[in-house]
Design an enzyme around this catalytic site. Structure first.
Site, mmCIF file in Angstrom:
data_model
loop_
_atom_site.group_PDB
_atom_site.id
_atom_site.type_symbol
_atom_site.label_atom_id
_atom_site.label_comp_id
_atom_site.label_asym_id
_atom_site.label_seq_id
_atom_site.Cartn_x
_atom_site.Cartn_y
_atom_site.Cartn_z
ATOM 1 N N ALA A 50 100.736 38.542 41.715
ATOM 2 C CA ALA A 50 99.198 38.999 42.488
ATOM 3 C C ALA A 50 98.368 37.913 42.723
ATOM 4 C CB ALA A 50 98.547 39.950 41.281
ATOM 5 N N GLN A 200 112.912 37.370 38.864
ATOM 6 C CA GLN A 200 111.929 36.311 38.867
ATOM 7 C C GLN A 200 111.818 35.566 37.233
ATOM 8 O OE1 GLN A 200 111.746 39.578 39.845
ATOM 9 N NE2 GLN A 200 109.861 39.912 41.317
ATOM 10 N N ASP A 241 99.599 43.170 37.605
ATOM 11 C CA ASP A 241 99.136 43.312 39.074
ATOM 12 C C ASP A 241 98.110 44.075 39.499
ATOM 13 O OD1 ASP A 241 102.219 42.723 38.956
ATOM 14 O OD2 ASP A 241 101.752 42.144 40.862
ATOM 15 N N ASN A 251 102.215 46.219 36.015
ATOM 16 C CA ASN A 251 102.897 44.693 35.893
ATOM 17 C C ASN A 251 104.255 44.985 36.282
ATOM 18 O OD1 ASN A 251 102.972 41.797 35.777
ATOM 19 N ND2 ASN A 251 104.270 41.909 34.164
#
Ligand code: MRU
Length: 347
Positions: A50, A200, A241, A251
């Site tokens: 973000a 990620q 986010d 998120n």
């Protein structure tokens, strides 16, 4: 490489982005000189996370501004607004993107000078957003450290996705807390969820830890409850986010599962995020737009198709953790109970 990681950098009149799609196998940069390329880099997740996409979009606004040929102020502002629209269309969930573009448009509108002077101010503003984000993350790290459980002396933390230096201008939010804990001798180990489908955690969070010698154990997302039951986890720290005014936090998909299993095991669950991630215009998390990404992220791993033909897919990239599952939201101004964040609105 024990040097700080800066995923977005202004360098010799262009932006350098670490290509996050190539990590951890290749550490390379992509050079961006045009706003269209910046929009593409955000939507294809060369740059992601973000705060990082907010910083990238801010530079994108400047790149777009310098492509505008008119010297008429009103026309310039109108075209800059169109540039903003293109960048806003890249990813819907992280509010930092919209926050940064709004801030850039306000900078332009409030500059009384010529079009050339406005463009100059836009570069200054983007660089300021970039620098501020690093300081903000360091403050989040310090406040987060103070909010962590006081025992055991050395903690095992669990995180999801990557809310690290790569996801910000540098240092990270959730990983900023981890970094502070490590520096202050309060971290035994970080457990990193691999974070399907884009990995990620496995690719980026573990890479960041390895750069700094932070002990890290990657687990599959489905292993978190088991690890908690075994007593391996003292606290969970994730990023966000977009956080609604009531403290509900969007998120990476899978964060909500993690919050539920943390609650079931009486393990504190923290969300670390800057004020720019809080969307005070949304009363609760049900109003947060959730990005849906291409199904190939689910059915394809590398070159290999892992599902049979004829299957349907659903691939939401984010979920919303309700405020009641969150012990505290750690911001640059301190750690707050979710119900208290509304008081930060006029900071
Ligand atoms: O889809 P991504 O990789 O951009 O999602 C990133 C996350 O969900 C992060 O946890 C969030 O942006 C916080 S980053 C400090």
């Amino acid at each position: 490489m024990n040097t700080p990681v800066y995923p977005v950098r202004w360098h010799h009149n262009r932006v350098l982005l670490i290509d996050q799609n190539r990590l951890p196998n290749e550490y390379t940069h992509v050079e961006i000189s045009r706003v269209e390329d910046m929009a593409q880099a955000i939507s294809t997740m060369i740059v992601r996370g973000a705060p990082a996409i907010g910083v990238a979009a801010a530079y994108g606004m400047y790149l777009g501004a310098r492509e505008i040929s008119t010297t008429d102020r009103a026309e310039f502002l109108a075209q800059l607004h169109e540039t903003g629209k293109m960048l806003r269309a890249t990813r819907p969930t992280a509010v930092n993107l919209f926050w940064a573009i709004d801030r850039m448009e306000k900078t332009a509108a409030s500059c009384a000078g010529s079009v050339a002077e406005i463009a100059e101010q836009l570069l200054v503003a983007a660089q300021k957003i970039n620098a501020e984000d690093i300081e903000t993350c360091q403050a989040i790290g310090a406040h987060g450290l103070a909010a962590l459980p006081s025992s055991p002396d050395k903690l095992c933390l669990l995180t999801h996705c990557n809310a690290g230096a790569l996801a910000t201008a540098g240092y990270g939010t959730a990983l900023g807390v981890v970094r502070s804990a490590w520096t202050e001798g309060r971290l035994a180990r970080l457990y990193a969820d691999e974070t399907r489908p884009r990995l990620q955690g496995a690719r980026l969070t573990s890479w960041e830890c390895v750069q700094e010698g932070i002990p890290v154990t990657v687990i599959a997302d489905s292993m978190a409850a088991h690890c908690m039951k075994q007593g391996l986890i003292d606290a969970v720290v994730v990023g966000a986010d977009r956080i609604a005014a009531n403290g509900d936090a969007a998120n990476k998909i899978g964060t909500y599962n993690l919050a539920i299993v943390a609650k079931a095991h009486n393990i504190p669950f923290f969300v670390a995020a800057p004020l720019s991630t809080i969307d005070f215009s949304l009363s609760d998390g049900s109003l947060i737009p959730i990005e849906e990404r291409h199904p190939a992220e689910l059915y394809q791993i590398g070159e290999t198709i892992v599902c049979p033909p004829g299957v349907e897919f659903y691939n939401p990239a984010f979920d919303v953790t309700p405020a009641h599952l969150i012990q505290a939201i750690i911001t640059e101004f301190g750690a707050f109970a979710p119900a208290e964040i509304v008081n930060l609105q006029h900071r």
